[in-house]
Write an enzyme that holds these catalytic residues in place. Structure first.
Site, PDB file in Angstrom:
ATOM      1  N   CYS A   2       0.854  -1.188   0.000  1.00 26.68           N
ATOM      2  CA  CYS A   2       0.000   0.000   0.000  1.00 26.68           C
ATOM      3  C   CYS A   2       0.885   1.231   0.000  1.00 26.68           C
ATOM      4  O   CYS A   2       2.102   1.131  -0.051  1.00 26.68           O
ATOM      5  CB  CYS A   2      -0.857  -0.021   1.272  1.00 26.68           C
ATOM      6  SG  CYS A   2      -1.712  -1.575   1.506  1.00 26.68           S
ATOM      7  N   ARG A  27       0.974   2.058  -5.993  1.00 22.06           N
ATOM      8  CA  ARG A  27       1.331   1.038  -5.003  1.00 22.06           C
ATOM      9  C   ARG A  27       0.121   0.200  -4.597  1.00 22.06           C
ATOM     10  O   ARG A  27       0.269  -0.853  -3.986  1.00 22.06           O
ATOM     11  CB  ARG A  27       1.926   1.687  -3.751  1.00 22.06           C
ATOM     12  CG  ARG A  27       3.158   2.538  -4.007  1.00 22.06           C
ATOM     13  CD  ARG A  27       3.655   3.161  -2.714  1.00 22.06           C
ATOM     14  NE  ARG A  27       4.054   2.132  -1.794  1.00 22.06           N
ATOM     15  CZ  ARG A  27       5.276   1.580  -1.784  1.00 22.06           C
ATOM     16  NH1 ARG A  27       6.165   1.977  -2.664  1.00 22.06           N
ATOM     17  NH2 ARG A  27       5.589   0.621  -0.936  1.00 22.06           N
ATOM     18  N   TRP A  74      -3.747  -1.886  -1.205  1.00 28.10           N
ATOM     19  CA  TRP A  74      -3.740  -3.079  -2.054  1.00 28.10           C
ATOM     20  C   TRP A  74      -4.099  -4.211  -1.103  1.00 28.10           C
ATOM     21  O   TRP A  74      -3.297  -4.623  -0.281  1.00 28.10           O
ATOM     22  CB  TRP A  74      -2.345  -3.317  -2.663  1.00 28.10           C
ATOM     23  CG  TRP A  74      -2.355  -4.348  -3.730  1.00 28.10           C
ATOM     24  CD1 TRP A  74      -2.529  -4.143  -5.073  1.00 28.10           C
ATOM     25  CD2 TRP A  74      -2.165  -5.771  -3.576  1.00 28.10           C
ATOM     26  NE1 TRP A  74      -2.464  -5.348  -5.742  1.00 28.10           N
ATOM     27  CE2 TRP A  74      -2.246  -6.358  -4.853  1.00 28.10           C
ATOM     28  CE3 TRP A  74      -1.944  -6.598  -2.479  1.00 28.10           C
ATOM     29  CZ2 TRP A  74      -2.116  -7.734  -5.058  1.00 28.10           C
ATOM     30  CZ3 TRP A  74      -1.817  -7.973  -2.686  1.00 28.10           C
ATOM     31  CH2 TRP A  74      -1.907  -8.521  -3.967  1.00 28.10           C
ATOM     32  N   ASN A 100       1.368  -0.186   5.855  1.00 31.97           N
ATOM     33  CA  ASN A 100       1.761  -0.867   4.618  1.00 31.97           C
ATOM     34  C   ASN A 100       2.572  -2.091   5.036  1.00 31.97           C
ATOM     35  O   ASN A 100       3.599  -1.951   5.698  1.00 31.97           O
ATOM     36  CB  ASN A 100       2.627   0.042   3.747  1.00 31.97           C
ATOM     37  CG  ASN A 100       3.270  -0.731   2.596  1.00 31.97           C
ATOM     38  OD1 ASN A 100       2.727  -1.721   2.128  1.00 31.97           O
ATOM     39  ND2 ASN A 100       4.455  -0.301   2.189  1.00 31.97           N
ATOM     40  N   GLY A 101       2.085  -3.287   4.715  1.00 36.09           N
ATOM     41  CA  GLY A 101       2.786  -4.499   5.131  1.00 36.09           C
ATOM     42  C   GLY A 101       1.784  -5.547   5.571  1.00 36.09           C
ATOM     43  O   GLY A 101       0.583  -5.425   5.311  1.00 36.09           O
ATOM     44  N   GLU A 481       9.794 -11.880 -21.153  1.00 32.96           N
ATOM     45  CA  GLU A 481       9.430 -10.527 -20.699  1.00 32.96           C
ATOM     46  C   GLU A 481       8.277  -9.960 -21.529  1.00 32.96           C
ATOM     47  O   GLU A 481       7.341  -9.365 -21.000  1.00 32.96           O
ATOM     48  CB  GLU A 481      10.653  -9.593 -20.769  1.00 32.96           C
ATOM     49  CG  GLU A 481      10.392  -8.148 -20.441  1.00 32.96           C
ATOM     50  CD  GLU A 481       9.754  -7.876 -19.086  1.00 32.96           C
ATOM     51  OE1 GLU A 481       9.279  -6.751 -18.890  1.00 32.96           O
ATOM     52  OE2 GLU A 481       9.684  -8.801 -18.253  1.00 32.96           O
ATOM     53  N   LYS A 485       4.619  -8.643 -20.221  1.00 35.66           N
ATOM     54  CA  LYS A 485       4.067  -7.303 -20.494  1.00 35.66           C
ATOM     55  C   LYS A 485       2.630  -7.418 -20.994  1.00 35.66           C
ATOM     56  O   LYS A 485       1.728  -6.726 -20.550  1.00 35.66           O
ATOM     57  CB  LYS A 485       4.911  -6.542 -21.520  1.00 35.66           C
ATOM     58  CG  LYS A 485       6.313  -6.122 -21.082  1.00 35.66           C
ATOM     59  CD  LYS A 485       6.349  -5.105 -19.981  1.00 35.66           C
ATOM     60  CE  LYS A 485       6.310  -5.837 -18.680  1.00 35.66           C
ATOM     61  NZ  LYS A 485       7.168  -5.480 -17.608  1.00 35.66           N
ATOM     62  N   GLU A 488       0.288  -8.586 -18.175  1.00 30.66           N
ATOM     63  CA  GLU A 488       0.071  -7.581 -17.119  1.00 30.66           C
ATOM     64  C   GLU A 488      -0.907  -6.494 -17.534  1.00 30.66           C
ATOM     65  O   GLU A 488      -1.754  -6.068 -16.764  1.00 30.66           O
ATOM     66  CB  GLU A 488       1.391  -6.876 -16.793  1.00 30.66           C
ATOM     67  CG  GLU A 488       2.351  -7.626 -15.938  1.00 30.66           C
ATOM     68  CD  GLU A 488       3.506  -6.709 -15.565  1.00 30.66           C
ATOM     69  OE1 GLU A 488       3.445  -6.114 -14.487  1.00 30.66           O
ATOM     70  OE2 GLU A 488       4.444  -6.575 -16.364  1.00 30.66           O
ATOM     71  N   HIS A 504       7.987 -30.399 -28.425  1.00 30.06           N
ATOM     72  CA  HIS A 504       7.875 -31.274 -27.235  1.00 30.06           C
ATOM     73  C   HIS A 504       6.575 -31.010 -26.484  1.00 30.06           C
ATOM     74  O   HIS A 504       6.446 -31.371 -25.320  1.00 30.06           O
ATOM     75  CB  HIS A 504       9.084 -31.065 -26.317  1.00 30.06           C
ATOM     76  CG  HIS A 504      10.389 -31.312 -27.006  1.00 30.06           C
ATOM     77  ND1 HIS A 504      10.799 -32.565 -27.417  1.00 30.06           N
ATOM     78  CD2 HIS A 504      11.347 -30.440 -27.407  1.00 30.06           C
ATOM     79  CE1 HIS A 504      11.982 -32.459 -28.019  1.00 30.06           C
ATOM     80  NE2 HIS A 504      12.327 -31.192 -28.033  1.00 30.06           N
ATOM     81  N   LYS A 599       2.936  -1.734  -7.886  1.00 25.67           N
ATOM     82  CA  LYS A 599       4.285  -1.497  -8.402  1.00 25.67           C
ATOM     83  C   LYS A 599       5.373  -2.217  -7.623  1.00 25.67           C
ATOM     84  O   LYS A 599       6.241  -2.861  -8.185  1.00 25.67           O
ATOM     85  CB  LYS A 599       4.567   0.001  -8.414  1.00 25.67           C
ATOM     86  CG  LYS A 599       5.925   0.392  -8.967  1.00 25.67           C
ATOM     87  CD  LYS A 599       6.022   0.074 -10.438  1.00 25.67           C
ATOM     88  CE  LYS A 599       7.335   0.425 -11.069  1.00 25.67           C
ATOM     89  NZ  LYS A 599       7.478  -0.104 -12.418  1.00 25.67           N
TER      90      LYS A 599
END
Ligand code: AGP
Length: 604
Positions: A2, A27, A74, A100-101, A481, A485, A488, A504, A599
């Site tokens: 957060c 965040r 969050w 935050n945590g 990557e 992207k 996300e 395979h 983030k």
């Protein structure tokens, strides 16, 4: 993960806190709240499910004060709702906490407090802190907070207001970032400098186990046990404008278009043409130590892990040191053999990712040598590492990392060149790589000019329900990557595979509705990569190639300028950042705040 922000001073606090929350919204953005000390010292709280703008719309006309704390969330414990939004208060509404945590022993504490008669209003872990502080018989707010924290296990960055202790904010840190902002007769606190840099660039970063008391004209720092600590103010490198969108519609677009300048910055002042090598001042690793390294293990999460994979390839190619990359969270829990001849490298944009930080602390506990490759200056991982290098990508606000990925890979190329030139890499090869690095900014500009074509291609593929990304050796981490992207930001399912693995299994997925994005550099595997395109075409699969020359078998080819084989992965990922961006735009996604993400992941 957060965002918390606080202010104490002479100015009207609510607008300052709301502006701070907007800058911290990357965040966490599922609910928000604010509490200020009212005219007669009472705590006045407003909370709202949803974005900060929703909270703003609920602030009453008369909501004045000069002290307050706020939070953007969050959710970890309890779904996003008005009640679960922070701040959390005790039953008498005298204590307010933003956090935050994660409090790992919250359910145990909750059970104990409930058995002793405490009634909980929310489902959150944080609320236990408000009740613990309220119940403390200690005579000062500082002591009440530190007493409460002694019974808490887990991570926290908190700010606390207490009605009976006006004119101060008490904050504490353990595992989650807390930065103090020193102003003219005013003080700020936040999870990230982004929330205060518009008002001051003089900051103090709290360490784990540290607390602080903020007053309008003063502050002091001390440990949770109460002993004084020294606060060393530092100056934030970036101007407030660097945190603005700078005329772009989104931070993602802005940050993609900052890459040429960002790469120029990470190279600046580091190239030594005389010895065809580079200087990385902060490595804290002399030539003898660099030569004694027998293996390199790179640890990171998400995009940073992918940058580490390309970094490992560069270190093996240029320095001939065995190297690999691993997700930090996996590394931590598999009880790895920590080897004294191995150099560990922790990679992180934010420098606060909990899984990476905990891996670094575990390695340090076992006596290993750890370097940091980090973007945020003064962040926890940067401070915990024995040495390292900053990637100078500048503030990266969009949840979806772009410019920091590119700068991190360039930083690895610099590290590989440095290690190579203290070992057996020739002057000729050193010069060749240096010339290649110098060509990057202009080549990135060239790629960005092809945005209109990429936008059309994204529209053509945006109806896909799923996409396969393939590459070989240097191209494989680029495929990983690029698929991340797309996932996300567009929410399209995307999977990356080594092209050699197609037959395979994944080849079974190929049909006209499953497009494949193929990374096809002009290197020693060109023909092998082309064979993979044949296999896909034979099953009527659609192919979008990213290559240095047109690919006959592909439906569409995005052309990328050629650099040195070893450096090509740096360029080949950039058009696919734009592809993901425009696919998400075509699907009407919230680009800068993708659902369910944040983030920097400061919790496990
Ligand atoms: C990348 O776009 C994501 N935001 C995510 O995968 C990120 O790379 C990961 O959480 C690691 O973050 P860090 O680089 O700040 O440690």
């Amino acid at each position: 993960m957060c965002g918390i922000v606080g202010y104490i001073g002479k100015r009207d606090v609510a607008p300052l806190l709301l502006e701070g929350l907007q800058r911290l919204e990357y965040r966490g953005y599922d609910s928000a709240g604010i509490v200020i000390t009212g005219k007669s010292g009472e705590l006045r709280t407003v909370k709202a499910k949803g974005r900060v703008r929703e909270l703003e719309s609920r602030i009453p006309k008369r909501f004045a004060g000069t002290t307050g704390i706020a939070h953007t969330r969050w959710a970890t414990h309890g779904a996003p709702s008005d009640v679960n939004a922070h701040p959390h208060l005790d039953a008498e509404e005298k204590v307010a906490v933003v956090h935050n945590g994660i409090i790992d022993n919250a359910s145990e504490l909750r059970a104990r407090l409930s058995a002793e008669g405490t009634v909980f209003a929310s489902e959150t872990d944080t609320e236990v802190l408000a009740h613990l502080i309220a119940r403390s018989a200690a005579e000062t707010l500082e002591k009440k907070v530190s007493e409460a924290l002694r019974s808490v296990e887990g991570t926290y960055g908190i700010a606390v207001l207490h009605q009976d202790f006006p004119g101060r904010i008490v904050v504490a840190r353990n595992g989650s970032p807390v930065v103090l902002g020193i102003g003219e007769k005013e003080m700020f606190v936040a999870s990230d400098v982004a929330a205060l840099v518009a008002h001051t660039r003089q900051v103090v970063t709290l360490g784990d186990g540290e607390m602080a008391t903020l007053k309008a004209d003063d502050f002091r720092t001390y440990t949770t046990e109460g002993s004084q600590t020294t606060a060393t103010p530092t100056t934030v490198e970036w101007e407030a404008e660097s945190y603005d969108m700078g005329g772009h519609d989104t931070y993602m677009h802005k940050e993609i278009f900052e890459q040429a300048e960002a790469v120029d910055r990470v190279l600046r002042g580091r190239i030594d043409d005389r010895f065809a090598t580079v200087h990385l001042g902060g490595l804290n690793l002399d030539a003898r130590e660099a030569r004694s390294v027998r293996r390199i293990k790179i640890l990171g999460c998400g995009t940073s892990y992918h940058a580490g994979q390309i970094g490992a390839g560069l270190i093996e190619e240029l320095a001939r040191i065995p190297a690999d990359a691993e997700p930090a969270s996996e590394f931590r829990y598999r009880n790895p053999v920590v080897d004294p001849d191995t150099l560990y490298v922790a990679v992180s944009q934010s420098g606060e990712t909990y899984d990476v930080l905990a891996a670094v602390q575990e390695l340090k506990r076992k006596g290993a040598r750890v370097l940091g490759v980090v973007n945020v200056v003064g962040s926890a991982i940067a401070r915990e590492a024995d040495g390292g290098t900053y990637v100078h990508a500048g503030p990266e606000v969009c949840v979806v990392s772009t410019k920091c990925f590119t700068n991190t890979v360039v930083a690895f190329a610099l590290l590989a060149l440095h290690l190579g030139r203290v070992r057996d890499l020739s002057v000729t090869d050193g010069k060749r790589i240096i010339e290649g690095l110098r060509r990057l900014p202009a080549q990135i500009e060239e790629i960005l000019k092809t945005e209109p074509e990429i936008k059309q291609l994204a529209k053509a593929y945006a109806d896909a329900r799923s996409m396969l990304f393939i590459g070989r050796v240097r191209g494989y981490p680029v495929a990983r990557e690029a698929s991340l992207k797309l996932k996300e930001v567009s929410y399209i399912h995307a999977e990356a595979y080594p092209a050699s693995e197609l037959k395979h299994g994944p080849l079974a997925l190929i049909d006209p509705s499953m497009p494949t994005v193929a990374i096809i550099p002009d290197d020693d595997l060109l023909e092998k990569n082309r064979a993979a395109l044949e296999e896909i075409k034979a099953r009527s699969g659609r192919i979008l190639a990213v290559a240095h020359q047109e690919q006959e078998k592909a439906d569409h080819t995005i052309l990328v300028p050629k650099n040195e084989d070893e450096l090509d992965p740096i360029l080949m990922g950039i058009p696919l950042q734009l592809f993901a961006y425009h696919t998400a735009l075509a699907l009407g996604r919230d680009i800068d705040k993708p659902r369910n993400l944040a983030k920097s992941v400061t919790v496990e």
